[in-house]
Design a protein around this motif. Structure first.
Motif, mmCIF file in Angstrom:
data_model
loop_
_atom_site.group_PDB
_atom_site.id
_atom_site.type_symbol
_atom_site.label_atom_id
_atom_site.label_comp_id
_atom_site.label_asym_id
_atom_site.label_seq_id
_atom_site.Cartn_x
_atom_site.Cartn_y
_atom_site.Cartn_z
ATOM 1 N N THR A 2 0.972 -1.302 -0.185
ATOM 2 C CA THR A 2 0.047 -0.036 -0.040
ATOM 3 C C THR A 2 0.840 1.335 -0.146
ATOM 4 O OG1 THR A 2 -0.053 -0.186 2.318
ATOM 5 C CG2 THR A 2 -1.964 -1.123 1.075
ATOM 6 N N ALA A 28 -6.038 -11.312 5.654
ATOM 7 C CA ALA A 28 -5.469 -9.806 6.014
ATOM 8 C C ALA A 28 -5.799 -8.685 5.027
ATOM 9 C CB ALA A 28 -4.006 -9.882 6.033
ATOM 10 N N GLY A 30 -5.095 -4.529 4.348
ATOM 11 C CA GLY A 30 -4.141 -3.556 4.965
ATOM 12 C C GLY A 30 -4.793 -2.284 3.931
ATOM 13 N N VAL A 36 -11.235 -0.420 3.924
ATOM 14 C CA VAL A 36 -11.130 -1.829 4.505
ATOM 15 C C VAL A 36 -12.454 -2.355 4.624
ATOM 16 C CG1 VAL A 36 -8.957 -1.272 5.613
ATOM 17 C CG2 VAL A 36 -10.991 -0.602 6.906
ATOM 18 N N LEU A 145 -7.476 -10.148 9.687
ATOM 19 C CA LEU A 145 -6.678 -9.159 10.256
ATOM 20 C C LEU A 145 -6.539 -8.010 9.529
ATOM 21 C CD1 LEU A 145 -4.241 -8.761 12.351
ATOM 22 C CD2 LEU A 145 -2.632 -9.645 10.691
ATOM 23 N N ILE A 146 -6.966 -6.854 10.146
ATOM 24 C CA ILE A 146 -6.999 -5.538 9.791
ATOM 25 C C ILE A 146 -5.590 -4.621 10.122
ATOM 26 C CG2 ILE A 146 -8.265 -3.368 9.619
ATOM 27 C CD1 ILE A 146 -9.732 -5.827 8.368
ATOM 28 N N ILE A 147 -5.139 -4.337 9.122
ATOM 29 C CA ILE A 147 -3.742 -3.533 9.200
ATOM 30 C C ILE A 147 -4.002 -1.946 8.764
ATOM 31 C CG2 ILE A 147 -1.214 -3.293 8.572
ATOM 32 C CD1 ILE A 147 -1.553 -6.403 7.805
ATOM 33 N N PRO A 148 -4.044 -1.060 9.695
ATOM 34 C CA PRO A 148 -4.359 0.372 9.496
ATOM 35 C C PRO A 148 -3.263 0.808 8.650
ATOM 36 C CG PRO A 148 -4.025 0.031 11.779
ATOM 37 C CD PRO A 148 -4.076 -1.446 11.241
ATOM 38 N N MET A 149 -3.424 1.434 7.775
ATOM 39 C CA MET A 149 -2.312 2.306 6.710
ATOM 40 C C MET A 149 -2.643 3.636 6.441
ATOM 41 S SD MET A 149 -0.638 -0.782 4.590
ATOM 42 C CE MET A 149 -0.081 -2.200 5.644
#
Length: 711
Positions: A2, A28, A30, A36, A145-149
């Motif tokens: 990202t 997952a 991102g 999201v 799985l949430i990966i904040p960016m």
């Protein structure tokens, strides 16, 4: 991916094999809101999406479509422009899943980017294979799985002036995205608490229209080949352009509803380019969103802006998320209101068709059902002619709000009416009704108040079955609550012996019978609350019975707790006979669709007035009678009853029909064109001018239009 590749969002999908075949489950994700929240969690490997194609073919697949459109429900919230690159994750001979990248705006998936994505996919597949071998199994978690960016918002091709209108603080990563998702959460909470369509529209105004800076909001549904506006805020002119628009003509609402895809027109030039004949209605830009529910529910909502408004990909995603929530809430509210209206109509069918007119007693009643989503209630009222020119007044309440309560109410009302008509004493009527309820083998009980009124002797006998005591507003003593035995409710104890009490009343005494729904309050004393409510009508003379009833119903309806229960009110004004032996009351009936009956009404009115030496009133009374009766015959589509009643100071005229919809006067305007197209209601304006007072009120299952003219 990202950050290094500039993707809007990235997703790792893992293949899952089960009894339903093979599908891809997000492991997952991102990115930042709202991206999201718009990613599909599950993708069928047999579907048309780019991710599924990459998994099936084993090759990197890219799409540069301006709008990636899918019929799958998963992508209904992703109709904004984007590009996608999907790389299969392959270890040896086994397909593990897919790495998917999304770019907004589209057009960024060059060959160099696809090569770099393919390399990244091979590295990820190798890592997954090593982990798979060490863990002996590879299964995605129940939730991705949430990966904040978060990144500072880019322009997305939006004009510089528009960037200043973005959400949050532009220099703080994530501020704009969280500001938008805050409104999504608040809208969801408001819609969950919205019981009716009006509450849903209020939530839409506060959480969609105002935060997005729109000047108008219109929600419409498809009905019989046309758009029907069900709620709006802002421009009334915009409502007129949408309401009734055919679905087979090209308009923004019809096109969005039929195609199921949103429409964003950022300025007036874009509006005219798409719809050259579109009326302005003060709107310079608009966003039109599809509202798709389950079953046959289809609609659209339109946001109108008073100046140019560019809506980028993130805002489009947020609006579509909101539209999905709004569609569900609107469908639920419409179903609740339709069910409530049906229940209310069925319940009113169980109430008296009409109320009798007696020389010495004036009677009126009111009934209001509880607010949705409560079910059918068991409140009822009745007026029963008794032997010896006496009258029975009844109100009762079967516990509960369901179909059983309404059914038991209908059976109990019929039984009680039969016992009373046989001439039994009030206490015996309740005792027999108690045994009837026991024989019905139900767990429900009922409270009841039965009053026998003897107009010749001026005596009332009151029998209660656990019901609040009726109130009497006396001309000299004020409001009193008679000391009557409370007794047990019906259905509690078989064989219970009921008792009653007698009271002498004077002319001009008002009796008020009621159910506890009108006084449902925290004080726990329904009699005291009813006394306070009746006292609020002290300034209204007793003869204005309709005004008193309307005033009390209006006052009770304003209480928030009143929405929790049904309400039945029965008023009886004991007048005696102030004119001595003269027959005060006369009536006639007109058959349905008998327009010639209007001529008979005029003769009936003139004859009544001539017998009383009141011929000077005949001309005006004939005109008013003609207008009201004609209106009833044409628009009520029912049989009509006409009543005349003489008082010392006035003549009271009533027209009764079985249509509960009240008449609405049409004002005479200065515009000849407007007057020419006015279809009905003009006669009521004449009535308003010639009479001293007029109005309409419920009467049994229909309504009464009444007027007074001074003698």
């Amino acid at each position: 991916m990202t950050f290094e590749f500039g993707a809007y969002a990235g997703v790792v999908y893992l293949a899952v094999h089960d009894g339903d075949g093979t599908h891809l489950l997000s492991a997952a994700v991102g990115g930042a809101p709202p991206a999201v929240f718009t990613i599909p969690e599950v993708i069928s490997c047999d579907g048309p999406l780019v991710t599924a194609v990459a998994y099936r073919t084993g090759h990197t697949v890219a799409s540069d479509a301006a709008y990636a459109i899918s019929r799958e429900r998963a992508l209904r919230m992703m109709p904004y422009p984007y590009s996608v690159v999907a790389v299969p994750l392959i270890a040896g001979d086994e397909k593990l899943g897919v790495l998917t990248g999304i770019w907004v705006p589209p057009g960024q998936t060059c060959e160099r980017l696809r090569e770099r994505m393919t390399t990244l996919g091979k590295m990820l597949a190798s890592g997954l294979a090593d982990r798979y071998q060490s863990a002996c199994t590879m299964k995605p978690a129940e939730s991705p799985l949430i990966i904040p960016m978060f990144r500072s918002p880019g322009g997305e091709g939006i004009p510089a002036a528009e960037v200043q209108r973005r959400w949050g603080l532009p220099d703080i990563p994530g501020s704009a995205a969280l500001s938008q998702m805050y409104q999504v959460h608040k809208l969801s909470a408001a819609l969950n608490e919205a019981p009716g369509l009006l509450d849903v529209m209020r939530a839409a105004r506060e959480r969609i229209m105002l935060p997005f800076g729109a000047g108008a909001f219109v929600a419409a549904v498809a009905q019989e080949g046309r758009l029907r506006v069900v709620g709006h805020s802002g421009s009334a002119e915009l409502v007129r352009t949408i309401h009734g628009a055919p679905l087979d003509q090209s308009t923004p609402g019809a096109d969005v509803l039929c195609a199921g895809q949103p429409l964003f027109l950022p300025d007036r030039a874009a509006v005219l380019a798409a719809y050259p004949d579109a009326e302005s209605a003060g709107i310079q830009a608009c966003a039109v969103l599809p509202l798709v529910g389950s079953g046959s529910f289809r609609g659209c909502c339109l946001l109108g802006f008073e100046s140019a408004r560019w809506i980028g990909g993130e805002e489009q995603a947020v609006l579509l998320m909101m539209a999905a929530q709004l569609a569900v809430a609107m469908e639920r509210a419409q179903l609740n209101e339709s069910e409530h209206a049906l229940m209310e109509a069925l319940q009113k069918k169980l109430l008296p068709r009409s109320l009798p007119e007696l020389p010495e007693v004036v009677i009126t009643a009111r009934y209001l059902s509880a607010s949705a989503p409560l079910g059918m209630g068991g409140d009822w009222y009745d007026v029963i002619p008794l032997p010896g020119r006496q009258t029975g007044l009844v109100v009762g309440d079967v516990e509960g709000h369901n179909i059983d309560s309404a059914v038991i109410m209908g059976q109990l009302r019929s039984g009680l009416r039969a016992y009373a008509a046989e001439g039994h004493e009030p206490a015996d009527v309740l005792a027999r009704s108690n045994e009837l309820l026991a024989e019905l083998d139900t767990d429900l009980y009922a409270t009841c108040c039965f009053v026998r009124l003897d107009p010749e002797g001026g005596v009332v006998e009151i029998a209660l079955a656990g019901h609040p005591v009726p109130l009497l507003r006396c001309p000299e003593a004020g409001i009193i609550a008679p000391d009557a035995p409370p007794n047990l409710p019906l259905g509690v104890e078989s064989g219970y012996v009921y008792s009653s009490t007698e009271i002498t009343i004077r002319p001009e005494t008002l009796l008020m019978l009621y159910t506890d729904g009108i006084v449902n309050s925290p004080t726990g004393d329904p009699v005291a609350d009813a006394r306070s409510l009746l006292a609020s009508a002290d300034r209204v003379e007793a003869r204005s019975l309709h005004k008193i009833a309307d005033l009390l119903v209006t006052g009770a309806s304003k209480r928030p707790e009143r929405r929790l229960d049904d309400m039945a009110l029965l008023f009886a004004l004991y007048e005696g006979n102030p004119l001595g032996s003269v027959r005060r009351v006369d009536r006639m009936a007109i058959r349905r669709h008998d327009i010639q009956g209007v001529r008979s009404v005029r003769r009936f009115v003139r004859s009544y007035l001539l017998r009383r030496d009141l011929q000077r009133l005949a001309d005006d009374m004939e005109v008013m009678a003609s207008e009201i009766v004609t209106n009833a015959l044409i628009h009520a589509d029912s049989d009509v009853e006409v009543w005349l009643r003489e008082y010392p100071d006035r003549i009271h005229f009533e027209v009764r029909d079985t249509d509960a919809k009240p008449p609405v006067p049409t004002s005479i305007t200065d515009s000849e064109e407007a007057n020419a197209v006015a279809e009905h209601g003009r006669g009521l304006s004449i009535v308003e001018i010639l009479s001293s007072a007029w109005g309409n009120s419920p009467h049994g299952r229909g309504k009464t239009v009444w007027l007074d003219i001074p003698k």
